[in-house]
Motif scaffolding. Structure first.
Motif, PDB file in Angstrom:
ATOM      1  N   HIS A 106      -7.230  -3.693   2.127  1.00 59.74           N
ATOM      2  CA  HIS A 106      -8.046  -2.556   2.546  1.00 59.74           C
ATOM      3  C   HIS A 106      -9.501  -3.009   2.567  1.00 59.74           C
ATOM      4  O   HIS A 106     -10.093  -3.279   1.521  1.00 59.74           O
ATOM      5  CB  HIS A 106      -7.884  -1.365   1.602  1.00 59.74           C
ATOM      6  N   ARG A 107     -10.025  -3.186   3.769  1.00 61.97           N
ATOM      7  CA  ARG A 107     -11.415  -3.613   3.974  1.00 61.97           C
ATOM      8  C   ARG A 107     -11.739  -4.869   3.171  1.00 61.97           C
ATOM      9  O   ARG A 107     -12.764  -4.985   2.519  1.00 61.97           O
ATOM     10  CB  ARG A 107     -12.363  -2.474   3.608  1.00 61.97           C
ATOM     11  N   GLY A 108     -10.808  -5.811   3.202  1.00 62.43           N
ATOM     12  CA  GLY A 108     -11.008  -7.095   2.538  1.00 62.43           C
ATOM     13  C   GLY A 108     -10.520  -7.156   1.109  1.00 62.43           C
ATOM     14  O   GLY A 108     -10.442  -8.240   0.524  1.00 62.43           O
ATOM     15  N   PHE A 109     -10.170  -6.024   0.516  1.00 65.14           N
ATOM     16  CA  PHE A 109      -9.658  -5.996  -0.856  1.00 65.14           C
ATOM     17  C   PHE A 109      -8.128  -5.986  -0.838  1.00 65.14           C
ATOM     18  O   PHE A 109      -7.511  -5.345   0.027  1.00 65.14           O
ATOM     19  CB  PHE A 109     -10.169  -4.763  -1.598  1.00 65.14           C
ATOM     20  N   ARG A 110      -7.536  -6.681  -1.797  1.00 67.00           N
ATOM     21  CA  ARG A 110      -6.086  -6.768  -1.839  1.00 67.00           C
ATOM     22  C   ARG A 110      -5.457  -5.421  -2.210  1.00 67.00           C
ATOM     23  O   ARG A 110      -5.984  -4.678  -3.037  1.00 67.00           O
ATOM     24  CB  ARG A 110      -5.652  -7.829  -2.862  1.00 67.00           C
ATOM     25  N   VAL A 111      -4.313  -5.146  -1.580  1.00 71.53           N
ATOM     26  CA  VAL A 111      -3.513  -3.962  -1.891  1.00 71.53           C
ATOM     27  C   VAL A 111      -2.255  -4.415  -2.612  1.00 71.53           C
ATOM     28  O   VAL A 111      -1.584  -5.356  -2.171  1.00 71.53           O
ATOM     29  CB  VAL A 111      -3.144  -3.182  -0.604  1.00 71.53           C
ATOM     30  N   VAL A 112      -1.946  -3.783  -3.718  1.00 69.24           N
ATOM     31  CA  VAL A 112      -0.790  -4.145  -4.534  1.00 69.24           C
ATOM     32  C   VAL A 112       0.121  -2.937  -4.651  1.00 69.24           C
ATOM     33  O   VAL A 112      -0.290  -1.876  -5.147  1.00 69.24           O
ATOM     34  CB  VAL A 112      -1.215  -4.613  -5.944  1.00 69.24           C
ATOM     35  N   GLY A 113       1.345  -3.076  -4.170  1.00 68.28           N
ATOM     36  CA  GLY A 113       2.338  -2.020  -4.347  1.00 68.28           C
ATOM     37  C   GLY A 113       3.007  -2.185  -5.697  1.00 68.28           C
ATOM     38  O   GLY A 113       3.454  -3.280  -6.048  1.00 68.28           O
ATOM     39  N   THR A 114       3.094  -1.099  -6.461  1.00 70.06           N
ATOM     40  CA  THR A 114       3.672  -1.188  -7.800  1.00 70.06           C
ATOM     41  C   THR A 114       4.152   0.187  -8.243  1.00 70.06           C
ATOM     42  O   THR A 114       4.247   1.123  -7.435  1.00 70.06           O
ATOM     43  CB  THR A 114       2.649  -1.770  -8.800  1.00 70.06           C
ATOM     44  N   THR A 115       4.459   0.310  -9.509  1.00 71.01           N
ATOM     45  CA  THR A 115       4.893   1.587 -10.082  1.00 71.01           C
ATOM     46  C   THR A 115       3.975   1.950 -11.239  1.00 71.01           C
ATOM     47  O   THR A 115       3.097   1.167 -11.621  1.00 71.01           O
ATOM     48  CB  THR A 115       6.343   1.492 -10.596  1.00 71.01           C
ATOM     49  N   ASN A 116       4.197   3.123 -11.818  1.00 74.67           N
ATOM     50  CA  ASN A 116       3.373   3.538 -12.948  1.00 74.67           C
ATOM     51  C   ASN A 116       3.579   2.651 -14.176  1.00 74.67           C
ATOM     52  O   ASN A 116       2.783   2.689 -15.118  1.00 74.67           O
ATOM     53  CB  ASN A 116       3.660   4.994 -13.321  1.00 74.67           C
ATOM     54  N   SER A 117       4.637   1.846 -14.163  1.00 79.02           N
ATOM     55  CA  SER A 117       4.860   0.925 -15.279  1.00 79.02           C
ATOM     56  C   SER A 117       3.744  -0.116 -15.361  1.00 79.02           C
ATOM     57  O   SER A 117       3.462  -0.661 -16.432  1.00 79.02           O
ATOM     58  CB  SER A 117       6.213   0.222 -15.144  1.00 79.02           C
ATOM     59  N   PHE A 118       3.068  -0.382 -14.231  1.00 78.30           N
ATOM     60  CA  PHE A 118       1.947  -1.323 -14.236  1.00 78.30           C
ATOM     61  C   PHE A 118       0.827  -0.808 -15.145  1.00 78.30           C
ATOM     62  O   PHE A 118       0.285  -1.538 -15.964  1.00 78.30           O
ATOM     63  CB  PHE A 118       1.420  -1.518 -12.814  1.00 78.30           C
ATOM     64  N   PHE A 119       0.475   0.453 -15.001  1.00 76.69           N
ATOM     65  CA  PHE A 119      -0.606   1.023 -15.799  1.00 76.69           C
ATOM     66  C   PHE A 119      -0.201   1.202 -17.258  1.00 76.69           C
ATOM     67  O   PHE A 119      -1.046   1.249 -18.143  1.00 76.69           O
ATOM     68  CB  PHE A 119      -1.036   2.369 -15.201  1.00 76.69           C
TER      69      PHE A 119
END
Length: 433
Positions: A106-119
């Motif tokens: 997104h506008r040069g920043f990486r997008v990471v698909g994940t779940t709430n388990s990441f947080f």
């Protein structure tokens, strides 16, 4: 007796002595700061990700897997089938699992698909959990949680829409305009690559890629996670926040999986089992070992900074020797008096060396106090801005070695003015005879 004479002699040359102490103090402080930052950066670097025991992805090399999954650098590995992920999730040795899907920006920043388990499970620094400065974690399929750098640079806040792009370039012509994500939360500053990433749900990411529009998952209310909460919720733990059951969605594949084990001692055993898997080629790495290998590659820069600081200290010590030599003419009368009362040439040599050591010891003590105060004062700023978490003790074995080397160099450098004093003492003795 010699120490007393040395102190009185330095008092008579107060201005010169103070300037010399100041010069040596600055150089020693610089060297100690570089050494502390070097050690702390290394420690902090190796703790960019904490609590993750294994990182699993397609075979691509240890460093590539680490860089793409932790630092959001380089090209992500090809996906791994979610059947393998499900198999890992049911493994008795695995406590929790974080799936990551990479390859969008997104506008040069990486997008990471994940779940709430990441947080919930991802940690950094000294086992610190992620926290939200605003909003909540995923509360629907098209939710997005952004890092603090993205929020500040792009001016995003909770409720704003963002459109992600396929591919890793700064400019993309394949935008997923029909599937905008809504910012549900903003993460607090960590000083890690997390600050420069957009986190979206795996379900929303798949919807954007497939072009299908699934029904938005229901919103459920549950007690706030003890680790992911806003600054307001830190004061009121009884408050609840909206959370989305993102783990219920099953994607076809993911790029990387982070694993937390019930017992860390089983990490090597599970790593071997995963690497030998015949169902699908997989590669498991130990983050700590991979980070250490990456740091070794960067070791030349570290050595260069330390070497430059060491040269500055040597220059300051040469300045000390120059000062002592320059004042030798002023001390002819002092040397003559000392010879008259029975001081031998060797005593004069020791006297000059004691003066030099006194100046360096005072400078070292002042430097240690100054650096300790400076580091403690800058600790909150360093952790918030650069993710450099200073841990105690600040001064380790390397600092002790540096001080001892400086004292040894002082002794060697002081030999030049000391020998000059010795020769002058001999000359004064011959003149008396």
């Amino acid at each position: 007796m010699l120490s007393t004479i040395a102190i009185e002699s330095l008092k008579r040359r107060k201005a010169t002595a103070i300037l010399t102490i100041l010069s040596i103090t600055i150089s020693i402080s610089l060297l100690l700061c570089v050494d502390i930052v070097r050690n702390q950066v290394k420690t902090s670097f190796t703790r960019t990700v904490s609590g993750v025991d294994l990182i699993v992805g397609a075979p691509s090399g240890q460093l590539n897997l680490l860089l793409s999954s932790v630092f959001n650098i380089g090209t992500p590995t090809k996906g791994i089938d979610y059947k393998s992920v499900a198999s890992l999730k049911t493994n008795n040795q695995v406590s929790w699992l974080i799936p990551l899907s990479l390859g969008d920006t997104h506008r040069g920043f990486r997008v990471v698909g994940t779940t709430n388990s990441f947080f919930e499970h991802f940690k950094y620094g000294d086992m610190q959990h992620l926290a939200l400065s605003a909003g909540s974690v995923f509360n629907q399929s098209l939710s997005a949680v952004i890092g603090s750098d993205i929020a500040s640079k792009l001016g995003y806040g909770v409720g704003d829409e963002i459109v992600i792009s396929h591919g890793l370039g700064n400019v993309s012509f394949n935008n997923h305009d029909k599937h905008p994500f809504i910012v549900s939360g903003v993460l607090e500053k960590t000083g890690t690559p997390v600050d420069k990433a957009v986190y979206v749900t795996l379900q929303g990411l798949e919807e954007a890629h497939s072009g299908s529009q699934r029904a938005t998952a229901p919103i459920v209310r549950k007690p706030a996670d003890n680790h992911i909460k806003t600054s307001h919720e830190h004061e009121h733990d009884e408050l609840t926040q909206v959370s989305y059951e993102s783990d219920a969605f099953t994607p076809q594949s993911v790029s990387v999986v982070m694993l937390g084990l019930k017992h860390r001692v089983t990490a090597l055993q599970l790593q071997y089992q995963i690497n030998q898997s015949k169902k699908e080629p997989l590669m498991a790495i130990l983050p700590g070992m991979a980070l250490a290998e990456l740091w070794q590659i960067m070791g030349n820069i570290e050595a260069l900074l330390l070497g430059l600081s060491g040269l500055i200290v040597i220059c300051a010590l040469i300045g000390l020797a120059t000062m002592l030599l320059a004042t030798m003419r002023e001390r002819y009368q002092e040397i003559a008096i000392l010879r008259t009362i029975g001081a031998g040439p060797f005593t004069l040599l020791l006297l000059v060396q004691i003066e030099a050591m006194l100046l360096t010891v005072i400078s070292a003590v002042v430097s240690i106090a100054l650096v300790a105060a400076l580091m403690n004062a800058l600790k909150p700023w360093l952790s918030g801005t650069y993710g450099l978490f200073l841990s105690s003790p600040l001064f380790g074995k390397s600092s002790v070695i540096i001080i001892l080397l400086i004292l040894s160099c002082t002794y060697l450098v002081s030999l030049f003015p000391a020998i000059a004093a010795y020769k002058r003492g001999l000359h004064a003795g011959l003149s008396q005879h």
